[in-house]
Scaffold this motif. Sequence first.
Motif, PDB file in Angstrom:
ATOM      1  N   LEU A   1      21.540  46.722  90.474  1.00 35.88           N
ATOM      2  CA  LEU A   1      20.762  45.589  89.974  1.00 35.88           C
ATOM      3  C   LEU A   1      20.775  45.676  88.456  1.00 35.88           C
ATOM      4  O   LEU A   1      21.036  46.739  87.874  1.00 35.88           O
ATOM      5  N   VAL A   2      20.498  44.541  87.805  1.00 38.11           N
ATOM      6  CA  VAL A   2      20.462  44.490  86.339  1.00 38.11           C
ATOM      7  C   VAL A   2      19.063  44.096  85.897  1.00 38.11           C
ATOM      8  O   VAL A   2      18.477  43.154  86.436  1.00 38.11           O
ATOM      9  N   ARG A   3      18.527  44.846  84.940  1.00 35.16           N
ATOM     10  CA  ARG A   3      17.236  44.494  84.362  1.00 35.16           C
ATOM     11  C   ARG A   3      17.433  44.233  82.870  1.00 35.16           C
ATOM     12  O   ARG A   3      18.126  44.991  82.193  1.00 35.16           O
TER      13      ARG A   3
ATOM     14  N   GLN B   1      23.403  51.457  80.252  1.00 30.10           N
ATOM     15  CA  GLN B   1      22.576  50.531  79.469  1.00 30.10           C
ATOM     16  C   GLN B   1      23.308  50.135  78.194  1.00 30.10           C
ATOM     17  O   GLN B   1      24.261  50.781  77.771  1.00 30.10           O
TER      18      GLN B   1
ATOM     19  N   TYR C   1      19.784  50.648  93.139  1.00 30.77           N
ATOM     20  CA  TYR C   1      18.539  50.391  93.884  1.00 30.77           C
ATOM     21  C   TYR C   1      18.357  51.404  95.006  1.00 30.77           C
ATOM     22  O   TYR C   1      19.297  51.737  95.725  1.00 30.77           O
TER      23      TYR C   1
ATOM     24  N   TYR D   1      19.407  43.154  94.026  1.00 32.36           N
ATOM     25  CA  TYR D   1      20.456  44.184  94.077  1.00 32.36           C
ATOM     26  C   TYR D   1      21.580  43.737  95.008  1.00 32.36           C
ATOM     27  O   TYR D   1      21.383  42.934  95.922  1.00 32.36           O
TER      28      TYR D   1
ATOM     29  N   LYS E   1      10.105  42.072  80.836  1.00 37.33           N
ATOM     30  CA  LYS E   1      11.185  42.619  81.668  1.00 37.33           C
ATOM     31  C   LYS E   1      11.425  41.667  82.842  1.00 37.33           C
ATOM     32  O   LYS E   1      10.480  41.152  83.427  1.00 37.33           O
ATOM     33  N   GLN E   2      12.682  41.453  83.183  1.00 37.22           N
ATOM     34  CA  GLN E   2      13.038  40.711  84.396  1.00 37.22           C
ATOM     35  C   GLN E   2      14.284  41.355  84.972  1.00 37.22           C
ATOM     36  O   GLN E   2      15.104  41.903  84.236  1.00 37.22           O
ATOM     37  N   GLU E   3      14.437  41.261  86.288  1.00 37.48           N
ATOM     38  CA  GLU E   3      15.629  41.863  86.889  1.00 37.48           C
ATOM     39  C   GLU E   3      16.220  40.980  87.979  1.00 37.48           C
ATOM     40  O   GLU E   3      15.552  40.107  88.548  1.00 37.48           O
ATOM     41  N   THR E   4      17.486  41.216  88.236  1.00 43.15           N
ATOM     42  CA  THR E   4      18.192  40.507  89.306  1.00 43.15           C
ATOM     43  C   THR E   4      17.865  41.164  90.642  1.00 43.15           C
ATOM     44  O   THR E   4      17.247  42.225  90.696  1.00 43.15           O
TER      45      THR E   4
ATOM     46  N   GLU F   1      15.366  43.884  79.375  1.00 43.69           N
ATOM     47  CA  GLU F   1      14.076  44.248  78.791  1.00 43.69           C
ATOM     48  C   GLU F   1      14.040  43.791  77.334  1.00 43.69           C
ATOM     49  O   GLU F   1      15.012  43.984  76.600  1.00 43.69           O
TER      50      GLU F   1
END
Length: 755
Positions: A649-651, A712, A701, A668, A663-666, A653
């Motif tokens: 998954l990608v977050r 990162q 995940y 997985y 912060k938001q994330e996709t 920040e």
Amino acid sequence: MESPQSLFAQGDKDLQVMKAGAMLRKVKSRSWKKQRHFRLQEDGQTIWYKSRWAGTGHSTFSVADVDVVREGHQSEILLSIADEFPADLCFTLVFHGRRSNLDLVAESPSEAQVWIRGVRKLIQNTESMNDKERLDQWIWDWFQKADKNKDGRMNFKEVRTLLKMMNVDMNEEYALRLFTMADKSESGCLENEEFVQFYKMLTEREDVWRVFQDYSRDGQILTLAELEDFLKQEQQEGERSLEHAQELIDRYEPSENAKKHGAMSIDGFQMYLVSPESAVLDPQLLALHQDMSQPLSHYFICSSHNTYLMDDQLRGQSSQEAYIQALKRGCRCVEVDCWDGPNGEPVVYHGHTFTSKILFRDVITTLAEYAFKVSEFPVILSLENHCSMEQQRVMAQLLDTILGDTLLRAPLDRLVPQELPSPQDLKRKVLLKAKKIGGLEESETLTDEVTDEVSDEDEADPKSLSAENLSAEALHLNDKKSKLSRELSDLVVYCKSVHFHSFEYSRLHSKCYEMSSFSESKARKLAKDTGAEFVRHNSRQLSRVYPSGMRTDSSNYNPQELWNVGCQIVALNFQTAGLEMDLNDGLFSQNGCCGYVLKPDFMRNDDSFDPERPQARNGYTSLRLSIQVISGQQLPKVNQKEGSIVDPLVRVEIYGVFQDQAKQETSYIDNNGFNPLWNETLNFIVHVPELALVRFVVEDYDKASRNDFMGQFTVPFTCIQPGYRHIHLLSKDGTAIPLSSLFVNIKISELTTEV
């Protein structure tokens, strides 16, 4: 198929000798010196070594992991055995990141030279590879890993194993279809170019193809006009787009026929999109481009705490190597904790702990050699002085003789400054930060000695010392007032350490060359309670912030909230990887990695910027940041078990003023680290883009436990290139992960209504 490194190695005498192998002593300490058989493997990329007694056990490392080769006694370990092994037998391999050095001793000077020259040639060849050669090497490495029986051919079973190793769980029927298409010889095995063809089919970028199709009228090529349209519409390039489109075709289009017709194929388009100039961080802002003629107080300065430590501050090793690594990362403020040592020689270590000790003389010698290799701008030497008068005089003499003309001894032009000089004015100068007897105005007229508190960290919390199990006697020693030598005092010019009383006191009484050190807790409290005053204070004077003494594991605090109030010297433990160092590396990645970043104009004047109320400043505009996370490419494995595949998954920040923290994330993706596809959009509002950092994080995940970190990349908001961009991921250590990237589409726009 042969690797580029292997072909290079075939024609070189030194590398052929390395392939034959040699017995070298691996040295870990004065008492641990063991012979190992070292050999360069046939791929010209891997160095293999084992003990003659270790049976089948062996170790390997890639030449790509080696940063530099140092000759002679250039490490504490090799210096410790200098009486036993002369310098011409010794050399050190220094690795990228935080991996320990490898200290080696050859059996003869000529053998040492073969390995020194050979490894240097391999490093140089690796660094000079173009994108195609790098990709060929990468494919070759995977081929070698999967070719279990080493026959130079790969059957379908080996290919299935390879796919698992490459982080992809592919449908067996689809994998067999690709395998059969690539097996032109119909031998049931892939060899040489067949494997390359299989890899190309495997890595076809559907996501890039879709973007290409959006702008290509015939679906086969982009004309010059179509490419210009793409650059204007998507990449948000202005007037230069036609000229730039032609440059891109000349640079990246592999087909001579397409070049001749002023067009770009899908292959050229993909090569452009993965190139450095299409990266998320604008390459023009990577170069030194900022005004370097403003006062020192107008810059953020890359700064290290307890620079001498390689590990934690209770039992860690003190090392010159720690200074070398910090300076190579663009650090411009290093710390030296000095204590009385034996034989009248001051030593550097973390006082009243079990950290090892190194000579002050050796630290200053290292500083003299490495201070200006990465950046010409000034280095501030932050002195934590616990020495007696006698050894302070020795320190002053060592600083004077070893640093020579690079040590700043007097104000520029012999004038008392009304504002601090600039980084440009102080190029290739070392500035001493320490206590000083009196000020610059009357420094010639004072007596030779005064009683003064020597310790630099004025705000040190006595409670923090108890965390280090100090005795009552040690606490007493730490608190006592000592005498300050005139010789050392006279070397302090623009960085006089003073106790902080209040912002009002500083405004009325402080000189521009006086600066205070704050513990993280004191600085954070001031930032929260009186942020606007802190900003104003830091427009004229330098402030240094250091980690709490309670951080015995050498962990770090978040530097962002101190940058938000304009603190210039926000010192971090460089030896400790993690979010905080990612932010530091991200901020200082711009402006030529020179260690100085110009603060926004509203922090350099009297605008009274308040980070708690950013909307109140003149010219305030908030921006919308929209990031479509499209796909990932060749993400690294975190679990090395052969059958395990990541669920990435990608977050995204945002770090900046309090209102911008987000912060938001996709979601997985199951079982695919090779080419996961998300196509998810994350939206943010940014109130102070000039202070914001954007961190892209990829994690594996895990529903049962904490997600595993995979990679990162952190970029200053003001350095982001909008449009379709690749984000080339870094490891936890901040080193590049070959070919591992995210593909995103970034849009930045002004908000038309108040949010």
